[in-house]
Enzyme design. Structure first.
Site, short mmCIF file in Angstrom:
data_model
loop_
_atom_site.label_atom_id
_atom_site.label_comp_id
_atom_site.label_asym_id
_atom_site.label_seq_id
_atom_site.Cartn_x
_atom_site.Cartn_y
_atom_site.Cartn_z
N GLU A 275 12.06 4.96 -21.34
CA GLU A 275 12.17 3.97 -20.27
C GLU A 275 12.24 4.76 -18.99
O GLU A 275 13.21 5.46 -18.72
CB GLU A 275 13.41 3.10 -20.49
CG GLU A 275 13.53 1.95 -19.52
CD GLU A 275 14.39 2.31 -18.32
OE1 GLU A 275 13.79 2.49 -17.22
OE2 GLU A 275 15.60 2.43 -18.46
N CYS A 314 15.96 1.91 -11.98
CA CYS A 314 14.58 1.98 -12.47
C CYS A 314 13.86 0.66 -12.29
O CYS A 314 12.63 0.61 -12.30
CB CYS A 314 14.57 2.40 -13.94
SG CYS A 314 15.59 1.36 -14.99
#
Length: 698
Positions: A275, A314
């Site tokens: 990720e 993120c």
């Protein structure tokens, strides 16, 4: 509860002023390991003071892996899904009682009280969510069985898929921005799946993760070997991984590529979940004007994503796409909103954005802003200077929010390839929906995009264009805004991850996240053998015909396969007409012989499907009070063949599966119900769900 050995606590009571920086220990092979060399200083993001030291020197990384495989894994696999979920819930409750300590430590990372809600409360909330989902959707067993497929003409040879726990270790390498949530959101699915965990936080904020790890160990909830913690580098850890192991990483593209291309990871086909940071976008629909509610919602959403955790997420919005006709209005509104942000010491009253995680991180953000500024204009903020409230931008990693504007994004490069991982975003115009979609896709795959529109056609076109480039699409409008969790909040029940630049991996996603740590295996056998292996009755398997009606047995006494076959009941025209009059269901297929006969599905008048279900219940129900407490639903109902007046139906009722309930006084029983006609043809089939009493405790 299994009590793990306790060692000395290496973190003192949280204070802003620390005379001696504590050494953060690693937890390896059920004991705390305190290094004696190779230390890395960890500084406060607020004032630059050295607040801790970390080193993993002296750790036997191969020993950690073997300990997890040989001790932690077998101990977890002795527990079923529900027992593992109970441990996760106990841990959530334990951490909840101690989260103030985590709040106090997190201030040094630059986190505000609002940021802590995302990291600390969000991480604990994920534990609660996974414990609940596992108890609700998984059986109280050791394997998870999927649907059965008939592989032979007569049904004596069948197949299914089972998911079983990997017999390896889950290695979790986490990012610095969410030291609590990042650890816990990976931990919960792995432990519930039955796989032990070795977790390694980013060093710069590892003192918060270390405190969480101490709490996990001190709780004594997990069996020995189920949880290990590395503070410092990973050494040669990856050299010891094999095909039963999982490597899950959150962080930069550069590090992700190194991990993915590690020769052992490649040669042993180690499962790799990545990720990564991505250039997430927000698109303001062409239907939105400055006087509409969605305009203000959009401004608030972008501002929040630029400033929560100082933009170190993120999922943060990096690219802002707006109709070219109102880019001036959007820019003005964003600047006004950003001007209200108060940067400073997160413990100072009135501060709404803290510093970046460290001075090195700030310099990295400044370099990337300089790259973006070669093609874009800075229209708000100064990346080189700010005046933080209650602090100094010389010793602390403070930075103003920075808004850039690029008026020619189709010819630009850096805005679609360079991410400044901080409070930085770039606004750009688009000319049409197709142009907006093209600009978004220039990011080459993202974790999430927000689409702000109140037009169904705009939403449909953007979803069709952008879904395959994103792990999540967040559609924002006035109808959902009050309860929306927002653009930047990954939820336990939904997938977190994305294609391309975002890493190509998935985390969370409800039960999907647990399956990442399990192996799917096709299983072929007779129906009876499959039933015995999976604990779920399969049509064609042996039936158990007992002396008493199954409703007379309590949950513990019932066995999978317990069956009754009822006497037949003939359906008459009078039954059909009475049901139609009594219920008001006068659909022509039940009341008009000529019209029904013209229907290609019916031979003439037919019985109502719900009449058949009612009669079926009358045939199989045992009316006396007993252990069966309630019928709470039916699933997978199919009407397979019409029933005409004069046909006779009878019922087979079989215990399909049993599952422990959340309350101790009853259990959930799933029954396979099949209705036949006089020719032994199946006319309907469904699953009946009931609650049956547990025997009273002695």
């Amino acid at each position: 509860m299994i009590t793990a050995p306790r060692q000395a606590v290496f973190w003192p009571e949280p204070k802003r002023t620390i005379v001696m920086a504590p050494i953060l220990a690693s937890y390896a092979q059920d004991r705390w390991h305190k290094a004696v060399s190779g230390f890395e200083d960890i500084q406060s993001a607020v004032n630059g003071q050295i607040i801790a030291q970390a080193s993993s020197s002296g750790l036997d990384f191969g020993g950690l892996v073997q300990h997890a495989r040989n001790k932690g894994g077998p101990a977890l696999r002795k527990l079923n899904f529900h027992q593992r979920a109970d441990m996760i819930k106990k841990l959530a409750l334990y951490l909840t009682e101690r989260k103030q300590t985590l709040y106090d430590l997190s201030f040094n990372t630059g986190a505000t009280s609002r940021d802590n809600l995302f990291d600390i409360d969000g991480g604990i909330g994920t534990l609660f969510a996974y414990a609940s989902m596992a108890k609700k959707h998984l059986p109280d067993k050791y394997i998870l069985a999927e649907e059965v497929e008939t592989l032979s003409r007569n049904g004596t040879f069948m197949g299914t898929h089972i998911l079983s726990s990997l017999q390896g270790v889950a290695v979790h390498i986490n990012a610095y921005n969410f030291p609590c949530w990042g650890m816990l959101e990976k931990l919960a699915p792995a432990i519930i799946a039955g796989v032990p965990v070795i977790t390694k936080p980013a060093t710069v904020t590892s003192y918060v993760a270390h405190a969480v790890a101490q709490m996990i160990v001190d709780s004594g909830i997990f069996p020995p070997g189920a949880f290990q913690f590395i503070c410092g580098s990973t050494g040669d850890l990856l050299d010891h991984l094999e095909g039963q192991d999982v490597l899950s990483f959150t962080g930069s593209i550069t590090t992700s590529e190194k991990l993915r291309n590690h020769p052992i990871i490649s040669a042993n086909a180690v499962r790799f979940i990545a990720e990564r940071d991505s250039l997430n976008a927000a698109v303001l629909g062409p239907d939105i004007s400055p006087d509409m509610p969605e305009f203000d919602l959009f401004i608030r959403a972008v501002t929040q994503e630029m400033t929560v955790k100082a933009g170190q997420k993120c999922t943060a919005i990096r690219r802002i796409m707006v109709p070219e006709t109102i880019i001036a209005e959007v820019t003005t509104a964003l600047k006004a909103r950003l001007d209200r942000i108060v940067v400073g010491d997160p413990q100072h009253e009135g501060v709404t954005m803290g510093p970046l995680a460290g001075l090195a991180q700030r310099e990295d953000v400044r370099r990337h802003v300089a790259t973006l500024a070669q093609e874009s204009e800075i229209v708000f903020g100064d990346p080189q200077h700010c005046d933080p409230l209650g602090a100094s931008d010389q010793s602390g990693a403070f930075m103003s929010p920075v808004l850039l504007q690029n008026l020619n994004p189709r010819d630009a490069t850096s805005v679609h390839h360079t991410e400044a991982f901080g409070p930085v975003a770039t606004i750009m115009p688009y000319t049409s929906l197709a142009d907006a979609a093209c600009l978004v896709k220039r990011g080459e795959g993202s974790l999430v995009a927000t689409l702000c529109t109140y037009d169904d056609n705009v939403a449909a076109e953007l979803v069709a264009s952008l879904a395959s480039f994103h792990g999540r699409l967040h559609i924002l409008d006035r109808d959902c805004a009050k309860e929306s969790t927002g653009h930047g909040s990954p939820l336990p029940a939904l997938v977190h991850g994305g294609p391309g630049r975002a890493g190509g991996g998935e985390e969370l996603g409800g039960i999907r996240g647990i399956r990442h740590y399990m192996q799917r295996t096709a299983l072929q056998a007779s129906p009876t053998r499959l039933t015995r292996l999976t604990g779920r009755w399969t049509i064609g398997a042996q039936e158990a015909l007992r002396k008493e009606h199954p409703f007379r047995y309590n949950f513990a006494q019932l066995t999978v396969g317990d069956t009754i076959h009822t006497q037949p009941r003939t359906i008459t025209v009078q039954d059909i007409e009475h049901f139609a009059e009594f219920t008001g269901d006068t659909f022509y297929a039940h009341t008009d012989e000529k019209a029904a006969a013209a229907n290609p599905f019916f031979p003439g008048r037919v019985a109502h499907g719900y009449l058949l279900l009612s009669f079926a219940a009358g045939l199989f129900v045992d009316p006396a009070p007993g252990p069966l407490l309630a019928n709470y639903g039916l699933e997978s109902l199919r009407f397979l063949k019409p029933v005409s007046p004069g046909d006779a139906i009878q019922v087979r009722l079989t215990v399909k599966s049993k599952n422990a309930a959340r309350e101790p006084h009853y259990g959930e029983v799933r029954w396979d119900v099949e209705l036949f006609n006089q020719n032994k043809e199946t006319v309907a089939r469904y699953d009946l769900l009931t609650m049956s009493a547990q025997p009273a405790a002695a």
